[in-house]
Design a protein around this motif. Structure first.
Motif, PDB file in Angstrom:
ATOM      1  N   UNK A 377       0.832  -1.206   0.000  1.00 51.87           N
ATOM      2  CA  UNK A 377       0.000   0.000   0.000  1.00 51.87           C
ATOM      3  C   UNK A 377       0.868   1.258   0.000  1.00 51.87           C
ATOM      4  N   UNK A 378       1.955   1.226   0.744  1.00 51.27           N
ATOM      5  CA  UNK A 378       2.870   2.378   0.764  1.00 51.27           C
ATOM      6  C   UNK A 378       3.515   2.571  -0.605  1.00 51.27           C
ATOM      7  N   UNK A 379       3.799   1.463  -1.279  1.00 52.88           N
ATOM      8  CA  UNK A 379       4.368   1.542  -2.623  1.00 52.88           C
ATOM      9  C   UNK A 379       3.389   2.220  -3.587  1.00 52.88           C
ATOM     10  N   UNK A 380       2.125   1.797  -3.550  1.00 46.90           N
ATOM     11  CA  UNK A 380       1.131   2.374  -4.454  1.00 46.90           C
ATOM     12  C   UNK A 380       0.812   3.823  -4.100  1.00 46.90           C
ATOM     13  N   UNK A 381       0.926   4.166  -2.837  1.00 48.13           N
ATOM     14  CA  UNK A 381       0.735   5.568  -2.442  1.00 48.13           C
ATOM     15  C   UNK A 381       1.834   6.439  -3.041  1.00 48.13           C
ATOM     16  N   UNK A 382       3.045   5.907  -3.044  1.00 49.98           N
ATOM     17  CA  UNK A 382       4.176   6.661  -3.586  1.00 49.98           C
ATOM     18  C   UNK A 382       4.124   6.762  -5.112  1.00 49.98           C
ATOM     19  N   UNK A 383       3.693   5.680  -5.784  1.00 50.97           N
ATOM     20  CA  UNK A 383       3.608   5.673  -7.253  1.00 50.97           C
ATOM     21  C   UNK A 383       2.272   5.054  -7.673  1.00 50.97           C
ATOM     22  N   UNK A 384       1.203   5.803  -7.570  1.00 54.18           N
ATOM     23  CA  UNK A 384      -0.126   5.252  -7.885  1.00 54.18           C
ATOM     24  C   UNK A 384      -0.279   4.790  -9.325  1.00 54.18           C
ATOM     25  N   UNK A 385       0.523   5.327 -10.230  1.00 52.61           N
ATOM     26  CA  UNK A 385       0.429   4.927 -11.635  1.00 52.61           C
ATOM     27  C   UNK A 385       1.539   3.958 -12.026  1.00 52.61           C
ATOM     28  N   UNK A 386       2.052   3.201 -11.053  1.00 52.49           N
ATOM     29  CA  UNK A 386       3.119   2.240 -11.330  1.00 52.49           C
ATOM     30  C   UNK A 386       2.692   1.241 -12.396  1.00 52.49           C
ATOM     31  N   UNK A 387       3.648   0.792 -13.191  1.00 55.76           N
ATOM     32  CA  UNK A 387       3.337  -0.141 -14.278  1.00 55.76           C
ATOM     33  C   UNK A 387       2.745  -1.440 -13.757  1.00 55.76           C
ATOM     34  N   UNK A 388       3.129  -1.832 -12.543  1.00 55.94           N
ATOM     35  CA  UNK A 388       2.614  -3.084 -11.969  1.00 55.94           C
ATOM     36  C   UNK A 388       1.482  -2.821 -10.974  1.00 55.94           C
ATOM     37  N   UNK A 389       0.788  -1.718 -11.153  1.00 53.49           N
ATOM     38  CA  UNK A 389      -0.297  -1.304 -10.253  1.00 53.49           C
ATOM     39  C   UNK A 389      -1.326  -2.418 -10.039  1.00 53.49           C
ATOM     40  N   UNK A 390      -1.787  -3.020 -11.113  1.00 48.47           N
ATOM     41  CA  UNK A 390      -2.840  -4.033 -10.996  1.00 48.47           C
ATOM     42  C   UNK A 390      -2.322  -5.297 -10.300  1.00 48.47           C
ATOM     43  N   UNK A 391      -1.096  -5.673 -10.579  1.00 46.05           N
ATOM     44  CA  UNK A 391      -0.525  -6.849  -9.948  1.00 46.05           C
ATOM     45  C   UNK A 391      -0.405  -6.636  -8.436  1.00 46.05           C
ATOM     46  N   UNK A 392       0.063  -5.473  -8.039  1.00 41.92           N
ATOM     47  CA  UNK A 392       0.231  -5.188  -6.606  1.00 41.92           C
ATOM     48  C   UNK A 392      -1.127  -5.149  -5.903  1.00 41.92           C
ATOM     49  N   UNK A 393      -2.123  -4.612  -6.569  1.00 41.91           N
ATOM     50  CA  UNK A 393      -3.468  -4.606  -5.982  1.00 41.91           C
ATOM     51  C   UNK A 393      -3.996  -6.028  -5.798  1.00 41.91           C
ATOM     52  N   UNK A 394      -3.642  -6.893  -6.742  1.00 37.35           N
ATOM     53  CA  UNK A 394      -4.034  -8.296  -6.609  1.00 37.35           C
ATOM     54  C   UNK A 394      -3.371  -8.927  -5.390  1.00 37.35           C
ATOM     55  N   UNK A 395      -2.094  -8.618  -5.199  1.00 38.87           N
ATOM     56  CA  UNK A 395      -1.385  -9.123  -4.018  1.00 38.87           C
ATOM     57  C   UNK A 395      -2.058  -8.648  -2.737  1.00 38.87           C
ATOM     58  N   UNK A 396      -2.414  -7.361  -2.699  1.00 39.55           N
ATOM     59  CA  UNK A 396      -3.032  -6.797  -1.493  1.00 39.55           C
ATOM     60  C   UNK A 396      -4.354  -7.502  -1.207  1.00 39.55           C
ATOM     61  N   UNK A 397      -5.147  -7.728  -2.255  1.00 40.63           N
ATOM     62  CA  UNK A 397      -6.439  -8.395  -2.077  1.00 40.63           C
ATOM     63  C   UNK A 397      -6.255  -9.805  -1.518  1.00 40.63           C
ATOM     64  N   UNK A 398      -5.253 -10.524  -2.021  1.00 36.55           N
ATOM     65  CA  UNK A 398      -4.996 -11.869  -1.538  1.00 36.55           C
ATOM     66  C   UNK A 398      -4.537 -11.870  -0.081  1.00 36.55           C
ATOM     67  N   UNK A 399      -3.732 -10.872   0.280  1.00 36.94           N
ATOM     68  CA  UNK A 399      -3.179 -10.818   1.620  1.00 36.94           C
ATOM     69  C   UNK A 399      -4.171 -10.385   2.669  1.00 36.94           C
ATOM     70  N   UNK A 400      -5.224  -9.704   2.250  1.00 32.13           N
ATOM     71  CA  UNK A 400      -6.193  -9.172   3.212  1.00 32.13           C
ATOM     72  C   UNK A 400      -7.502  -9.957   3.236  1.00 32.13           C
ATOM     73  N   UNK A 401      -7.531 -11.102   2.586  1.00 30.38           N
ATOM     74  CA  UNK A 401      -8.740 -11.946   2.638  1.00 30.38           C
ATOM     75  C   UNK A 401      -9.015 -12.454   4.046  1.00 30.38           C
TER      76      UNK A 401
END
Length: 401
Positions: A377-401
């Motif tokens: 989440x801190x990574x996406x806050x720093x670079x919200x338009x990161x090229x791997x934005x969708x992949x990181x969001x997928x990781x977050x969703x899996x980790x917070x289930x």
């Protein structure tokens, strides 16, 4: 992707930091790491040769210039050339400060590759590689490397190499390399055949030291460059690496080179230009650190990063770089070392966003779900338009289930 692109990428990921002869032959000239030093004391500075006139095309020297002109035209179009006007002008100005009256004949190009190399062609084309800049600690060290290459240029050593090659069966291959882009592997096989002689290296070292000190720099920094390089050689080659390294086959050992440069430098005072160098390179250093990590030569990179951290113990980029090497190497205790470095990097001023990403990946692997999600989440806050934005969001969703 073309076959030449594949070859180049494979070479950059290989353990090729020190196969500098191969890199030099690609551009038609030698590199610093193949060079040896003089054991004689430095002499008083002499006058530089006058500017060269373009040789006739029907001479061997004219033909060499023409080949280098073609290579330079290709280099200008290369995607690997760094297009930063301010940085390129800085390098051009430094080269001119050393070259004196020859300045109008010199064109400087910065090439993005993590290998340690600089060279100068007989037509005045100077190449400096970003892997070299990453390893420099100050302006004086960079000037020492460039001064040596200018020394080869002023004494026309590449022409002597070409004339010597005429007596060899490899001469046709030598010329063919400049008619079409050969693979780095082919260049590596031929590199040893066209290295400079010890006499050439001695003369270039002496003239390079004169240029360095004439420009007001600390000559002892030339020896420091070699000492630092020797440290990287030893990590894979052992304590005797300076004598047994393949690149030293036709040259004095690295320890001799370092010691002889100190003799050449003497005790004359001079500036180092540390702040000036750091100021101009800061904007690119994180990119160069990432390129170094991608080489995959983790032991060499760790020696480099450890040395850089001794110079600046509060540098978040360096802690990230070293932590990422530990994470990727994944040795027996590397995850703990990576965790320490990456956590520390994110606690310092202006941490690189990539440090949060690496920390997230590491904690995810360690099954520390809450901590991993927070880092992502801190990574996406720093670079919200990161090229791997969708992949990181997928990781977050899996980790917070």
């Amino acid at each position: 992707m073309t076959s030449s692109s594949v070859s180049r990428r494979a070479a950059l990921r290989s353990g090729c930091l020190h196969c500098l002869g191969m890199a030099s032959l690609f551009s038609g000239l030698p590199s610093l790491a193949q060079e040896a030093a003089s054991s004689q004391p430095a002499s008083a500075a002499s006058e530089l040769p006058t500017r060269f006139t373009r040789p006739a095309l029907d001479t061997d020297e004219g033909g060499l210039w023409a080949m280098m002109d073609r290579q330079e035209a290709r280099l200008r179009r290369s995607p690997f050339v760094v297009r930063d006007t301010r940085l390129t002008q800085y390098l051009q100005d430094l080269t001119c400060r050393l070259a004196g009256d020859h300045c109008p004949d010199v064109r400087t190009y910065l090439v993005r590759t993590p290998l340690f190399n600089a060279n100068m062609a007989p037509n005045g084309m100077m190449q400096i590689w970003t892997g070299l800049l990453l390893r420099m600690e100050n302006e004086a060290q960079l000037a020492a490397v460039l001064g040596h290459e200018i020394g080869h240029y002023l004494e026309r050593h590449s022409l002597e190499r070409l004339r010597d090659a005429k007596s060899r069966a490899a001469f046709g291959q030598f010329l063919g390399l400049f008619g079409a882009v050969g693979s780095l592997g082919q260049l590596g096989l031929l590199a040893g055949s066209f290295s400079f002689s010890r006499e050439h290296e001695t003369r270039a070292d002496r003239l390079g030291m004169q240029l360095l000190q004439r420009a007001g720099y600390d000559g002892q920094q030339a020896a420091q460059v070699w000492d630092n390089l020797l440290g990287e050689l030893k990590v894979t080659g052992g304590e005797d690496a300076g004598r047994r390294s393949p690149m030293m086959a036709t040259h004095p050992p690295a320890e001799t080179r370092r010691d002889d440069l100190l003799k050449l430098a003497g005790s004359a005072p001079g500036q180092t230009g540390t702040k000036e160098f750091q100021l101009i390179t800061t904007a690119h250093r994180l990119e160069w650190l990432q390129d170094e990590i991608k080489r995959g030569q983790y032991e060499e990179s760790l020696i480099l990063f450890d040395r850089m951290l001794k110079q600046n113990k509060t540098d978040a980029q360096l802690y990230f770089a070293r932590g990422e090497v530990y994470r990727q190497r994944a040795g027996e205790t590397d995850d703990e070392k990576a965790l320490t470095d990456l956590t520390h990097a994110t606690s310092l001023t202006q941490p690189p966003a990539l440090a949060y990403r690496s920390l997230g990946l590491l904690r995810k692997q360690r099954m520390e779900k809450a901590e991993a999600a927070k880092a992502f989440e801190q990574y996406l806050t720093a670079v919200p338009d990161a090229a791997d934005n969708h992949l990181i969001k997928t990781y977050i969703a899996e980790l917070t289930l």
